[in-house]
Design an enzyme around this catalytic site. Structure first.
Site, short mmCIF file in Angstrom:
data_model
loop_
_atom_site.label_atom_id
_atom_site.label_comp_id
_atom_site.label_asym_id
_atom_site.label_seq_id
_atom_site.Cartn_x
_atom_site.Cartn_y
_atom_site.Cartn_z
CE1 TYR A 100 -26.16 -48.65 9.97
CE2 TYR A 100 -24.97 -50.45 9.09
CZ TYR A 100 -24.41 -49.46 9.75
OH TYR A 100 -23.36 -49.00 10.60
NE ARG B 263 -22.31 -53.52 6.44
CZ ARG B 263 -23.90 -53.33 6.01
NH1 ARG B 263 -24.61 -53.74 5.59
NH2 ARG B 263 -23.61 -51.56 5.50
CG ASP C 246 -42.49 -43.77 -4.76
OD1 ASP C 246 -41.91 -43.92 -6.14
OD2 ASP C 246 -42.40 -42.99 -4.26
N GLY D 27 -16.46 -51.94 9.38
CA GLY D 27 -17.40 -52.12 8.50
C GLY D 27 -17.01 -53.99 7.42
CD GLU E 215 -16.35 -46.46 16.16
OE1 GLU E 215 -16.88 -45.97 15.11
OE2 GLU E 215 -16.05 -45.83 17.08
N PRO E 216 -18.04 -52.73 15.60
CG PRO E 216 -18.01 -54.83 16.22
CD PRO E 216 -17.99 -52.97 16.17
CG HIS F 136 -16.23 -46.84 9.55
ND1 HIS F 136 -16.58 -47.30 8.38
CD2 HIS F 136 -17.35 -46.94 11.01
CE1 HIS F 136 -17.25 -48.06 8.89
NE2 HIS F 136 -18.21 -47.56 9.94
CE LYS G 176 -24.67 -44.73 10.91
NZ LYS G 176 -24.07 -44.13 10.58
C1 LIG Z 1 -19.02 -43.53 13.29
C2 LIG Z 1 -19.60 -45.14 13.09
N1 LIG Z 1 -18.57 -46.55 13.64
C3 LIG Z 1 -19.49 -47.47 13.93
C4 LIG Z 1 -20.69 -47.31 11.89
C5 LIG Z 1 -20.92 -49.94 11.57
O1 LIG Z 1 -20.01 -49.87 10.84
P1 LIG Z 1 -20.73 -51.00 10.37
O2 LIG Z 1 -21.79 -51.58 10.14
O3 LIG Z 1 -20.37 -50.63 8.91
O4 LIG Z 1 -19.64 -51.90 11.11
C6 LIG Z 1 -20.46 -46.18 11.39
C7 LIG Z 1 -21.42 -46.75 10.44
O5 LIG Z 1 -21.86 -46.61 9.59
C8 LIG Z 1 -20.49 -45.49 12.01
O6 LIG Z 1 -20.56 -43.98 11.23
#
Ligand SMILES: Cc1ncc(COP(=O)(O)O)c(C=O)c1O
Length: 399
Positions: free
Chosen positions: A372, A270, A344, A233, A267-268, A193, A64
């Site tokens: 993001y 960022r 805007d 995180g 699940e990194p 998370h 994402k």
């Molecule tokens: C389920 C899940 N895993 C991992 C992440 C990635 O988080 P980050 O970018 O803080 O490492 C997110 C992001 O919000 C998430 O929703």
């Protein structure tokens, strides 16, 4: 089932990365749209650093955060797994030829068609945090495994997720595991998370402590517990904070998890991509604000990307946007405000930055723009979104 995709071209460079020469290479002077420059070498360094600091934790990159295919390809080839939240994200990973075993479907709320797609493509592990989702898995994919996500929020983060996801580990965790047992749905692990951009070190210890208790409860209930998922995180552009988090994570895992067998994953998002991207914008208009006696108080610049485009992270995260200019470092500086292109007034990139007096056609670069930014941007007001040019250093060493 998934057709292979064509990747954007990747240019190889030697030596250090020279941003100004890249601007010339991209012929930006003749273009209307801004551009993102991505140095994939930075992603390789981040991966190597992760392996050095937390060798026992397998990263599953959270797509994402930035789903551009060269990013996914680089990370997958380095050896990460993937955290996917939807059918399309799963499709991206499979289209690059990676195995479904590399995927965790880490969205606790899934629509049936996405579960069916996961099933058809043999994606076997997904997170859940409530009884309805366990019933849904029982009905549509009972032979898959679930990972119980619990809530454990940091006291400080750029974006907290606990209001939306995660069961109460103490009050509901065991009940969800018992329900799954009664339905013959296997619970494979637990996940949490703490919040994206975590600024609270002890948050990881609190969550790992809670998670270890829930994990051991799963063992008592005789689920085949295998997976301990510490979520995301991790900061992208703060090496010291990352080192501190790694230390606390390693210590907490030894303290709370060394007496059980578990594959530890994270699940990194960022962490991997933030520093890899620099957005290059062109100034196309400016205004000068002067006092009654003619003193220059502020210069306002209007550039070709803004908060509805790549800089949309400004709207929902309290982040500081850095700037790089290409004038002599000794030139006189003025307090400056940088606006995005839309009509805007909230389309403001940053204020009170000290910049030399720039002119139309000059460039401003914004580093650390990989996280993001791209998947969440829109072409509001008819402004073209930047495309990304990918680069990689010729002499990279993968671990
Ligand atoms: C389920 C899940 N895993 C991992 C992440 C990635 O988080 P980050 O970018 O803080 O490492 C997110 C992001 O919000 C998430 O929703």
């Amino acid at each position: 089932m998934c057709t292979a995709v064509e990747l954007q071209p990747i240019q190889v460079y030697q030596g250090s990365f020279d941003l100004e020469s890249k601007i010339d290479e991209c012929s930006l002077r003749d273009q209307d749209a801004a551009i993102n420059i991505c140095d994939l070498s930075s992603i390789v360094s981040k991966y190597n650093e992760w392996k050095r600091m937390m060798p026992s934790i397998m990263p599953y990159y959270a797509i994402k955060c930035n789903d551009e295919l060269p990013i996914l390809k680089t990370l997958g080839e380095l050896g990460t797994g993937f955290d996917c939240a939807s059918k399309t994200e799963i499709e991206h990973v499979l289209s690059l030829g990676f195995n479904s075993e590399k995927i965790i479907f880490a969205n606790p709320m899934k629509s049936i068609s996405h579960i069916q797609y996961a099933k058809a493509n043999n994606v076997t592990d997904s997170t859940v945090d409530n009884e309805f989702e366990i019933y849904k898995i029982f009905k549509h994919y009972p032979e898959s495994n679930v990972v119980v996500r619990f809530r454990s929020d940091a006291n400080k983060a750029l974006s907290l997720l606990g209001n939306k996801f995660g069961c109460n580990a103490e009050e509901d965790g065991a009940a969800l595991m018992l329900l799954a047992k009664s339905l013959n749905v296997n619970v494979k692990g637990v996940s949490f998370h703490v919040g994206s951009g975590c600024g609270d070190l002890p948050a990881y210890e609190r969550a790992i402590c809670t998670g270890s208790r829930l994990y051991k409860t799963g063992n008592l209930i005789k689920h085949k517990m295998e997976l301990f998922d510490i979520g995301g995180g991790f900061p992208g552009d703060d090496d010291e904070m990352f080192a501190n988090i790694s230390e606390i994570v390693n210590k907490s895992l030894s303290k709370y998890m060394s007496d059980v067998k578990a594959k530890i994953i994270a699940e990194p998002g960022r962490y991997f991509v933030s520093t890899a991207y620099t957005t290059i914008c062109k100034i196309y208009s400016k205004r000068e604000l002067r006092s009654r006696d003619g003193q220059l108080e502020k210069v306002m610049y209007y550039v070709n990307d803004g908060v509805y485009g790549t800089f949309n992270c400004i709207l929902y995260e309290d982040i500081k946007i850095d700037t790089i200019h290409f004038k002599s470092p000794d030139s006189e500086k003025f307090s400056s405000l940088i606006w995005g292109p839309t009509c805007d007034a909230c389309d403001k990139i940053c204020d009170n930055v000290n910049l030399p007096n720039l002119k139309d056609g000059d460039f401003i670069a914004f580093p650390n723009m990989g996280a993001y930014t791209i998947p969440t941007s829109s072409a509001f007001n008819g402004f073209t979104l930047p495309k990304t040019r990918f680069y990689i250093r010729n002499d990279l060493k993968f671990l």
